[in-house]
Write an enzyme that holds these catalytic residues in place. Structure first.
Site, PDB file in Angstrom:
ATOM      1  N   ASN A   1       0.832  -1.217   0.000  1.00  0.00           N
ATOM      2  CA  ASN A   1       0.000   0.000   0.000  1.00  0.00           C
ATOM      3  C   ASN A   1       0.859   1.257   0.000  1.00  0.00           C
ATOM      4  OD1 ASN A   1      -2.058  -1.788   0.138  1.00  0.00           O
ATOM      5  ND2 ASN A   1      -2.528  -1.452   2.299  1.00  0.00           N
TER       6      ASN A   1
ATOM      7  N   HIS B   1       5.775  -0.544  -2.783  1.00  0.00           N
ATOM      8  CA  HIS B   1       5.328   0.128  -4.010  1.00  0.00           C
ATOM      9  C   HIS B   1       5.382   1.659  -3.913  1.00  0.00           C
ATOM     10  CE1 HIS B   1       2.902  -3.709  -5.340  1.00  0.00           C
ATOM     11  NE2 HIS B   1       4.208  -3.847  -5.426  1.00  0.00           N
TER      12      HIS B   1
ATOM     13  N   CYS C   1      15.736  14.336 -13.213  1.00  0.00           N
ATOM     14  CA  CYS C   1      16.871  14.545 -12.296  1.00  0.00           C
ATOM     15  C   CYS C   1      16.657  13.771 -10.988  1.00  0.00           C
ATOM     16  CB  CYS C   1      17.102  16.042 -12.045  1.00  0.00           C
ATOM     17  SG  CYS C   1      15.965  16.807 -10.873  1.00  0.00           S
TER      18      CYS C   1
ATOM     19  N   CYS D   1       9.337  20.148 -12.003  1.00  0.00           N
ATOM     20  CA  CYS D   1      10.526  20.215 -11.137  1.00  0.00           C
ATOM     21  C   CYS D   1      11.254  21.538 -11.434  1.00  0.00           C
ATOM     22  CB  CYS D   1      11.416  19.020 -11.477  1.00  0.00           C
ATOM     23  SG  CYS D   1      12.942  18.913 -10.527  1.00  0.00           S
TER      24      CYS D   1
ATOM     25  N   CYS E   1      14.136  21.775 -12.346  1.00  0.00           N
ATOM     26  CA  CYS E   1      14.968  21.546 -13.533  1.00  0.00           C
ATOM     27  C   CYS E   1      14.146  21.678 -14.826  1.00  0.00           C
ATOM     28  CB  CYS E   1      15.655  20.182 -13.461  1.00  0.00           C
ATOM     29  SG  CYS E   1      14.572  18.790 -13.847  1.00  0.00           S
TER      30      CYS E   1
ATOM     31  N   SER F   1      -4.549  -9.861  -2.863  1.00  0.00           N
ATOM     32  CA  SER F   1      -4.937 -10.949  -3.761  1.00  0.00           C
ATOM     33  C   SER F   1      -3.724 -11.792  -4.154  1.00  0.00           C
ATOM     34  CB  SER F   1      -5.589 -10.368  -5.025  1.00  0.00           C
ATOM     35  OG  SER F   1      -4.685  -9.473  -5.653  1.00  0.00           O
TER      36      SER F   1
HETATM   37  P1  OAD Z   1      -6.179  -6.304  -4.670  1.00  0.00           P
HETATM   38  O1  OAD Z   1      -7.290  -5.359  -4.945  1.00  0.00           O
HETATM   39  O2  OAD Z   1      -5.639  -7.089  -5.788  1.00  0.00           O
HETATM   40  O3  OAD Z   1      -6.651  -7.342  -3.546  1.00  0.00           O
HETATM   41  C1  OAD Z   1      -7.280  -6.917  -2.371  1.00  0.00           C
HETATM   42  C2  OAD Z   1      -7.557  -8.132  -1.521  1.00  0.00           C
HETATM   43  O4  OAD Z   1      -8.111  -7.689  -0.297  1.00  0.00           O
HETATM   44  C3  OAD Z   1      -8.571  -9.117  -2.130  1.00  0.00           C
HETATM   45  O5  OAD Z   1      -8.043 -10.431  -2.067  1.00  0.00           O
HETATM   46  C4  OAD Z   1      -9.799  -8.977  -1.239  1.00  0.00           C
HETATM   47  O6  OAD Z   1     -10.508 -10.199  -1.073  1.00  0.00           O
HETATM   48  C5  OAD Z   1      -9.188  -8.534   0.074  1.00  0.00           C
HETATM   49  N1  OAD Z   1     -10.059  -7.738   0.945  1.00  0.00           N
HETATM   50  C6  OAD Z   1     -11.075  -6.919   0.609  1.00  0.00           C
HETATM   51  N2  OAD Z   1     -11.602  -6.341   1.696  1.00  0.00           N
HETATM   52  C7  OAD Z   1     -10.896  -6.787   2.762  1.00  0.00           C
HETATM   53  C8  OAD Z   1     -10.934  -6.528   4.158  1.00  0.00           C
HETATM   54  N3  OAD Z   1     -11.811  -5.674   4.687  1.00  0.00           N
HETATM   55  N4  OAD Z   1     -10.049  -7.170   4.965  1.00  0.00           N
HETATM   56  C9  OAD Z   1      -9.139  -8.034   4.443  1.00  0.00           C
HETATM   57  N5  OAD Z   1      -9.049  -8.308   3.121  1.00  0.00           N
HETATM   58  C10 OAD Z   1      -9.905  -7.684   2.292  1.00  0.00           C
HETATM   59  O7  OAD Z   1      -5.043  -5.453  -3.935  1.00  0.00           O
HETATM   60  P2  OAD Z   1      -3.500  -5.810  -3.734  1.00  0.00           P
HETATM   61  O8  OAD Z   1      -3.306  -7.266  -3.569  1.00  0.00           O
HETATM   62  O9  OAD Z   1      -2.993  -4.913  -2.668  1.00  0.00           O
HETATM   63  O10 OAD Z   1       0.140  -2.073  -7.328  1.00  0.00           O
HETATM   64  O11 OAD Z   1      -2.901  -5.368  -5.125  1.00  0.00           O
HETATM   65  C11 OAD Z   1      -1.518  -5.463  -5.317  1.00  0.00           C
HETATM   66  C12 OAD Z   1      -1.033  -4.332  -6.183  1.00  0.00           C
HETATM   67  O12 OAD Z   1      -1.816  -4.265  -7.378  1.00  0.00           O
HETATM   68  C13 OAD Z   1      -1.195  -2.952  -5.578  1.00  0.00           C
HETATM   69  O13 OAD Z   1      -0.161  -2.605  -4.711  1.00  0.00           O
HETATM   70  C14 OAD Z   1      -1.191  -2.072  -6.788  1.00  0.00           C
HETATM   71  C15 OAD Z   1      -2.151  -2.860  -7.616  1.00  0.00           C
HETATM   72  O14 OAD Z   1      -2.187  -2.596  -8.943  1.00  0.00           O
HETATM   73  C16 OAD Z   1       0.565  -1.103  -8.123  1.00  0.00           C
HETATM   74  O15 OAD Z   1      -0.099  -0.119  -8.379  1.00  0.00           O
HETATM   75  C17 OAD Z   1       1.951  -1.348  -8.649  1.00  0.00           C
END
Ligand code: OAD
Length: 238
Positions: free
Chosen positions: A98, A115, A126, A143, A145, A184
């Site tokens: 996050n 991330h 720069c 920026c 620059c 996820s």
């Molecule tokens: P996702 O949106 O892929 O997954 C969120 C997960 O949280 C899912 O498996 C849901 O079931 C679960 N979830 C939802 N509500 C919840 C709650 N109240 N308590 C616990 N779990 C819950 O998000 P990320 O796995 O964080 O990267 O995604 C990974 C990366 O993909 C992010 O950091 C971002 C994104 O694109 C970049 O932007 C590079």
């Protein structure tokens, strides 16, 4: 909730949390792939890649400005707070995907932002880096620059900062327990951290209302939200 493994958990000295968007969902920040997830309504290729940024920096910045507004007004929930409280009882590290800073706002002192961070910006050319806690009015911001500033986050196709990733792998390899919350586990390389932990015989626990692609590799899965499950997890160590 943790009935069967409570006894084993009590011996843990080092606990690593791998967190994702789900842990902040109950603070009002949308996830990426859930029912109302951001990537269901927006095209990731137009907003979170370096090519998208060079094609249309104004659009990307407007989107990040909206996210900044939402995130700056959000407060940590009982899940973030429970993880912070756990530091009183055992060694804790948070390896988070996050960018919202809510773990730090809740009081966690050892947080690796894999991330990047929504408050951080850097120059696209720069070495300038800074932290900005307001929205930008001039779009795109420039920026000193003369080149365009960008959010200091990791976009798709970009590598994680090498030092942060190496540190994360070390923590994953030496923890006794890894708790994977609200992710996820579809995005690499963060989704390899449970594998490093498992290789070191750590107990791996998943807290997620839904199954993930790695659920079958977990030692224990709690099908609940982080606000419901984390305070109870922490109470084991009190
Ligand atoms: P996702 O949106 O892929 O997954 C969120 C997960 O949280 C899912 O498996 C849901 O079931 C679960 N979830 C939802 N509500 C919840 C709650 N109240 N308590 C616990 N779990 C819950 O998000 P990320 O796995 O964080 O990267 O995604 C990974 C990366 O993909 C992010 O950091 C971002 C994104 O694109 C970049 O932007 C590079």
């Amino acid at each position: 909730m943790f009935g069967q493994i409570t006894k084993k958990l009590k011996d843990a000295k080092r606990i690593a949390f791998v967190t994702g968007a789900g842990i902040s969902q109950e603070s009002g920040i949308p996830t990426f792939r859930g029912k109302d997830g951001l990537w269901r309504n927006y095209d990731v290729m137009k907003l979170a890649t370096i090519n998208a940024f060079y094609d249309n920096p104004k659009l990307v910045w407007e989107w990040y400005n909206e996210r900044r507004k939402n995130i700056f007004s959000a407060e940590p929930n009982l899940g973030h707070k429970a993880i912070a409280e756990l530091e009183k009882f055992v060694e804790v590290v948070v390896l988070t995907q996050n960018i919202d800073g809510l773990h730090q706002k809740a009081g966690s002192t050892d947080v690796l932002e894999l991330h990047g961070s929504i408050v951080k910006i850097k120059c696209s050319v720069c070495d300038f880096k800074s932290e900005i806690l307001t929205e930008f009015t001039d779009m795109p911001p420039l920026c000193k620059c003369g080149n365009i500033l960008r959010p200091d986050v990791v976009w798709f196709g970009e590598s994680l900062p090498k030092d942060i990733w190496q540190e994360a792998m070390i923590h994953a390899s030496k923890c006794d327990v890894m708790v994977v919350v609200g992710t996820s586990l579809v995005v690499s390389p963060a989704n390899t951290l449970p594998i490093y932990a498992k290789q070191n015989n750590a107990i791996i626990i998943e807290i997620n209302p839904d199954e993930t692609i790695m659920s079958s590799d977990m030692d224990f899965s709690i099908r609940s939200t982080s606000v419901m499950a984390l305070p109870e997890f922490v109470s084991i160590f009190k």
